[in-house]
Design a protein around this motif. Structure first.
Motif, PDB file in Angstrom:
ATOM      1  N   ALA A 115     -46.653 -29.632  67.825  1.00 40.88           N
ATOM      2  CA  ALA A 115     -45.855 -28.998  68.859  1.00 40.88           C
ATOM      3  C   ALA A 115     -45.060 -27.854  68.242  1.00 40.88           C
ATOM      4  N   PRO A 116     -44.952 -26.726  68.952  1.00 39.14           N
ATOM      5  CA  PRO A 116     -44.167 -25.615  68.420  1.00 39.14           C
ATOM      6  C   PRO A 116     -42.699 -25.999  68.293  1.00 39.14           C
ATOM      7  N   LEU A 117     -42.041 -25.464  67.282  1.00 37.00           N
ATOM      8  CA  LEU A 117     -40.633 -25.745  67.086  1.00 37.00           C
ATOM      9  C   LEU A 117     -39.807 -25.114  68.179  1.00 37.00           C
ATOM     10  N   SER A 118     -38.828 -25.810  68.667  1.00 33.86           N
ATOM     11  CA  SER A 118     -37.909 -25.292  69.670  1.00 33.86           C
ATOM     12  C   SER A 118     -36.646 -26.142  69.648  1.00 33.86           C
ATOM     13  N   TRP A 119     -35.637 -25.696  70.385  1.00 27.54           N
ATOM     14  CA  TRP A 119     -34.383 -26.444  70.441  1.00 27.54           C
ATOM     15  C   TRP A 119     -34.627 -27.822  71.029  1.00 27.54           C
ATOM     16  N   ARG A 120     -33.979 -28.828  70.432  1.00 26.90           N
ATOM     17  CA  ARG A 120     -34.111 -30.200  70.901  1.00 26.90           C
ATOM     18  C   ARG A 120     -32.744 -30.744  71.286  1.00 26.90           C
ATOM     19  N   PRO A 121     -32.655 -31.472  72.384  1.00 27.78           N
ATOM     20  CA  PRO A 121     -31.353 -31.986  72.819  1.00 27.78           C
ATOM     21  C   PRO A 121     -30.820 -33.054  71.877  1.00 27.78           C
ATOM     22  N   PRO A 122     -29.509 -33.245  71.864  1.00 27.11           N
ATOM     23  CA  PRO A 122     -28.911 -34.291  71.032  1.00 27.11           C
ATOM     24  C   PRO A 122     -29.109 -35.660  71.661  1.00 27.11           C
ATOM     25  N   PRO A 123     -28.741 -36.732  70.982  1.00 25.44           N
ATOM     26  CA  PRO A 123     -28.818 -38.070  71.575  1.00 25.44           C
ATOM     27  C   PRO A 123     -27.952 -38.171  72.835  1.00 25.44           C
ATOM     28  N   SER A 124     -28.229 -39.183  73.622  1.00 29.63           N
ATOM     29  CA  SER A 124     -27.475 -39.399  74.858  1.00 29.63           C
ATOM     30  C   SER A 124     -25.985 -39.514  74.569  1.00 29.63           C
ATOM     31  N   SER A 125     -25.177 -38.842  75.363  1.00 38.96           N
ATOM     32  CA  SER A 125     -23.714 -38.798  75.307  1.00 38.96           C
ATOM     33  C   SER A 125     -23.186 -37.935  74.166  1.00 38.96           C
ATOM     34  N   TRP A 126     -24.049 -37.269  73.426  1.00 34.28           N
ATOM     35  CA  TRP A 126     -23.639 -36.331  72.381  1.00 34.28           C
ATOM     36  C   TRP A 126     -23.771 -34.904  72.890  1.00 34.28           C
ATOM     37  N   VAL A 127     -23.140 -33.980  72.194  1.00 33.87           N
ATOM     38  CA  VAL A 127     -23.337 -32.554  72.454  1.00 33.87           C
ATOM     39  C   VAL A 127     -23.830 -31.908  71.177  1.00 33.87           C
ATOM     40  N   LYS A 128     -24.449 -30.739  71.322  1.00 37.89           N
ATOM     41  CA  LYS A 128     -24.984 -30.047  70.146  1.00 37.89           C
ATOM     42  C   LYS A 128     -24.430 -28.637  70.075  1.00 37.89           C
ATOM     43  N   LEU A 129     -23.969 -28.285  68.889  1.00 36.23           N
ATOM     44  CA  LEU A 129     -23.500 -26.932  68.587  1.00 36.23           C
ATOM     45  C   LEU A 129     -24.500 -26.267  67.655  1.00 36.23           C
ATOM     46  N   ASN A 130     -25.067 -25.149  68.096  1.00 38.08           N
ATOM     47  CA  ASN A 130     -25.924 -24.331  67.239  1.00 38.08           C
ATOM     48  C   ASN A 130     -25.151 -23.079  66.854  1.00 38.08           C
ATOM     49  N   ILE A 131     -25.129 -22.776  65.564  1.00 38.11           N
ATOM     50  CA  ILE A 131     -24.379 -21.621  65.085  1.00 38.11           C
ATOM     51  C   ILE A 131     -25.303 -20.659  64.367  1.00 38.11           C
ATOM     52  N   ALA A 132     -24.878 -19.393  64.289  1.00 35.51           N
ATOM     53  CA  ALA A 132     -25.681 -18.381  63.614  1.00 35.51           C
ATOM     54  C   ALA A 132     -24.780 -17.257  63.145  1.00 35.51           C
ATOM     55  N   GLY A 133     -25.234 -16.562  62.131  1.00 39.35           N
ATOM     56  CA  GLY A 133     -24.568 -15.365  61.653  1.00 39.35           C
ATOM     57  C   GLY A 133     -25.524 -14.193  61.710  1.00 39.35           C
ATOM     58  N   SER A 134     -24.976 -13.010  61.944  1.00 35.95           N
ATOM     59  CA  SER A 134     -25.779 -11.791  61.997  1.00 35.95           C
ATOM     60  C   SER A 134     -25.138 -10.762  61.090  1.00 35.95           C
ATOM     61  N   LYS A 135     -25.941 -10.193  60.211  1.00 34.42           N
ATOM     62  CA  LYS A 135     -25.409  -9.226  59.253  1.00 34.42           C
ATOM     63  C   LYS A 135     -26.246  -7.964  59.305  1.00 34.42           C
TER      64      LYS A 135
END
Length: 271
Positions: A115-135
């Motif tokens: 399967a192609p890589l893509s964003w995956r949800p967190p476990p039930s009742s959790w939240v997910k923070l994705n961070i990135a930097g741009s230079k």
């Protein structure tokens, strides 16, 4: 039909019509019984396709009459490369002790696709923070992040211009601001993801006082030590496209945090 966790399926087929060509994994003993003689490297007129001592791969028909299957086993050793709905390679292990090899087959479908890589949800009742930097080439840097719930729904996003900064520094700023937003909003079960392995690893240990990022690392570590479940994981770029977009589209004043309670319209196609 049963499917295991590895993507394989075991099917017992009794009778039926020809349903297609497949690579058939057949014991050498069975082929000897079919053709009546064998020698090293061949079984009758059929060249072996495998160095395995017990099995050889040849081409045959699933569910075909015995005569068709036997004829195919004798004359063809070509692998099946035809198309099918799942584009899978089918391996058929023929039970050697059956009087009619076309009537009872034990079939294994080995799904080779990934399967192609893509964003995956967190476990039930959790939240997910994705961070990135741009230079940018001009040495100007910006940080961004996105927070989503366990169903993939937008909670908030953010970005900020940082100015001159290292690649590690911009990732740490994104981590700090993202975690602080989550803590201030009362979330207690958080998964954080970053494509920067260096940032993920450096917040796990006490930094050296000589490290130029020492103060920023300690800010992130102090947040992680608070009374909540917060983990920081490394991911691949394909899983972080939305955070990358937010970091790359920061146009506010330097160090001025911009929070998005709804997705920017141009980001919506990537969600």
């Amino acid at each position: 039909m049963e499917e295991d966790m590895d993507g394989g399926m075991d099917i017992d087929m009794v009778g039926g019509k020809t349903v297609g060509i497949a690579d058939v994994v057949v014991s050498k003993d069975l082929l000897r019984n079919i053709h009546g003689r064998s020698e090293k490297g061949t079984i009758g007129e059929l060249p072996l396709q495998s160095s395995d001592d017990n099995f050889s791969t040849v081409s045959g028909y699933i569910g075909a009459p015995k005569e068709v299957l036997v004829d195919s086993l004798r004359t063809s050793a070509a692998s099946f490369h035809g198309s099918c709905p799942s584009e899978v390679k089918t391996e058929i292990e023929v039970e050697c002790n059956k009087p009619d090899i076309s009537r009872e087959l034990h079939t294994t479908f080995s799904v080779k696709k990934e399967a192609p890589l893509s964003w995956r949800p967190p476990p039930s009742s959790w939240v997910k923070l994705n961070i990135a930097g741009s230079k940018a080439d001009t040495n100007a840097a910006a940080a961004g992040g996105i927070i989503r719930d366990d169903s993939g729904q937008w909670i908030l996003g953010f970005n900020l211009n940082i100015g001159a900064c290292t690649r590690l520094g911009v990732e740490l700023w994104a981590l700090f601001h993202g975690m602080k937003l989550l803590w201030d909003k009362g979330y207690k079960k958080v998964v954080v993801e970053s494509t920067s392995l260096q940032a993920v690893e450096c917040v796990k240990v006490t930094p050296s006082q000589m490290d130029r990022h020492c103060a920023l690392i300690e800010l992130c570590r102090n947040l992680l030590k608070r009374n909540w479940n917060c983990t920081v994981n490394h991911i691949q770029p394909e899983e972080n496209l939305c955070a990358d977009w937010l970091a790359a589209h920061s146009d506010g004043p330097s160090m001025d945090l911009t929070v998005f309670n709804t997705p920017p319209p141009k980001l919506i196609p990537f969600l």
